[in-house]
Design a protein around this motif. Structure first.
Motif, PDB file in Angstrom:
ATOM      1  N   UNK A   1     -14.405   0.652  -5.085  1.00 26.89           N
ATOM      2  CA  UNK A   1     -14.819   0.134  -6.387  1.00 26.89           C
ATOM      3  C   UNK A   1     -15.266   1.224  -7.357  1.00 26.89           C
ATOM      4  N   UNK A   2     -15.554   2.420  -6.877  1.00 26.49           N
ATOM      5  CA  UNK A   2     -16.098   3.495  -7.701  1.00 26.49           C
ATOM      6  C   UNK A   2     -15.211   3.751  -8.927  1.00 26.49           C
TER       7      UNK A   2
ATOM      8  N   UNK B   1      -8.567   8.831  -7.434  1.00 23.21           N
ATOM      9  CA  UNK B   1      -7.656   8.914  -6.301  1.00 23.21           C
ATOM     10  C   UNK B   1      -8.287   8.208  -5.103  1.00 23.21           C
ATOM     11  N   UNK B   2      -7.789   7.013  -4.818  1.00 22.18           N
ATOM     12  CA  UNK B   2      -8.306   6.230  -3.692  1.00 22.18           C
ATOM     13  C   UNK B   2      -7.236   6.026  -2.635  1.00 22.18           C
TER      14      UNK B   2
ATOM     15  N   UNK C   1      -4.077   1.374  -9.814  1.00 25.53           N
ATOM     16  CA  UNK C   1      -4.580   2.002  -8.597  1.00 25.53           C
ATOM     17  C   UNK C   1      -5.538   3.134  -8.936  1.00 25.53           C
ATOM     18  N   UNK C   2      -5.295   3.795 -10.036  1.00 24.36           N
ATOM     19  CA  UNK C   2      -6.145   4.904 -10.449  1.00 24.36           C
ATOM     20  C   UNK C   2      -7.419   4.454 -11.142  1.00 24.36           C
TER      21      UNK C   2
ATOM     22  N   UNK D   1       0.826  -1.211   0.000  1.00 27.18           N
ATOM     23  CA  UNK D   1       0.000   0.000   0.000  1.00 27.18           C
ATOM     24  C   UNK D   1       0.856   1.253   0.000  1.00 27.18           C
ATOM     25  N   UNK D   2       1.995   1.193   0.682  1.00 28.15           N
ATOM     26  CA  UNK D   2       2.832   2.370   0.842  1.00 28.15           C
ATOM     27  C   UNK D   2       3.512   2.814  -0.453  1.00 28.15           C
ATOM     28  N   UNK D   3       3.669   1.896  -1.416  1.00 28.27           N
ATOM     29  CA  UNK D   3       4.416   2.237  -2.632  1.00 28.27           C
ATOM     30  C   UNK D   3       3.626   2.005  -3.917  1.00 28.27           C
ATOM     31  N   UNK D   4       2.350   1.649  -3.804  1.00 30.55           N
ATOM     32  CA  UNK D   4       1.553   1.329  -4.997  1.00 30.55           C
ATOM     33  C   UNK D   4       1.492   2.490  -5.980  1.00 30.55           C
TER      34      UNK D   4
END
Length: 264
Positions: free
Chosen positions: A198-199, A204-205, A105-106, A92-95
């Motif tokens: 899921x949106x 930006x999540x 991720x986007x 999570x820290x570097x995704x």
């Protein structure tokens, strides 16, 4: 990290729990008590309908559905799908920084339904022996791991060959008693974070990448289980049942069969 988990619910049950349509086309597997990397499993995605050319219809409401994907993300730019074996987890820290995960991720986030996950704790002073534990909910509800997915097409294949759909499970720092087993854990999202994750219109999540709250983690059950789970050849309900620590001389060649998760 997460290198093995259990997923035993059929699509009908998952449709109700995740308020999703069934897009598995009948290809969903039966109960799997020992899900390992490279297996095809059920995930949850949410996308806008598409026209005949595959263009998203942004004005149409997005639809949540179950989809089959292979565990081990293959970036769309990869030349060979074998790279997916090294990308079963995403930190999570570097995704946001990694080329293999940044775009997903986007734009391409999913949930990975699970009964629970396995983790191994070093025993005997860390001299090689490891004891497996299973983390699950107390009420039988599904855990939902945060995941990223990608579509890969073989650059050497025919234009009409089916694409390979793959995913990676996001991991984060372990919280509370889970840290006594291992310092990492899959990012399991409480149900109030599902919609935001899921949106498809949310690019930006990153605020959802935070570890779960300690109060939520304290509702989980952490149970010792049999070392039979060490071998991917074993797959049955006995793997998730509580078991007493076993003798040092393990059967089934368990110590050597333990799947070692690649470091990210």
């Amino acid at each position: 990290m997460c290198g093995r988990y259990a997923a035993t619910k059929d699509p009908a049950a998952l449709m109700r729990e995740f308020d999703a349509l069934d897009g598995t086309d009948g290809s969903g597997r039966g109960p799997d008590y020992n899900v390992a990397p490279t297996k095809d499993v059920v995930t949850v995605v949410q996308r806008h309908p598409r026209d005949a050319d595959g263009t998203p219809l942004a004005d149409e409401p997005s639809v949540r559905s179950l989809r089959m994907m292979r565990w081990g993300l293959v970036p769309f730019w990869a030349k060979d799908p074998s790279v997916g074996a090294k990308m079963i987890n995403t930190r999570a820290e570097t995704a946001q920084e990694k080329p293999a995960f940044r775009k997903a991720l986007s734009r391409r986030r999913c949930l990975v339904p699970a009964d629970g996950w396995y983790e191994w704790k070093a025993a005997d002073g860390g001299k090689g022996r490891k004891e497996p534990f299973f983390t699950t909910t107390r009420d039988g509800s599904s855990l939902a791991f945060a995941g990223l997915w990608e579509t890969w097409r073989d650059p050497k294949g025919e234009t009409d060959s089916p694409p390979l759909i793959t995913f990676s499970i996001i991991t984060t720092d372990a919280v509370g008693p889970l840290a006594d087993i291992h310092h990492r854990m899959p990012l399991a999202l409480p149900s109030d974070r599902w919609a935001g994750w899921l949106d498809p219109d949310r690019t930006d999540a990153t605020d959802l990448l935070r570890p779960p709250e300690r109060d939520w983690v304290d509702t989980l059950e952490l149970r010792p289980v049999s070392t039979r789970v060490n071998s991917v050849r074993n797959n049955g309900p006995e793997l998730v049942e509580r078991a007493e620590p076993e003798p040092t001389d393990l059967d089934d060649g368990a110590t050597g069969a333990l799947f070692e998760v690649p470091k990210q």
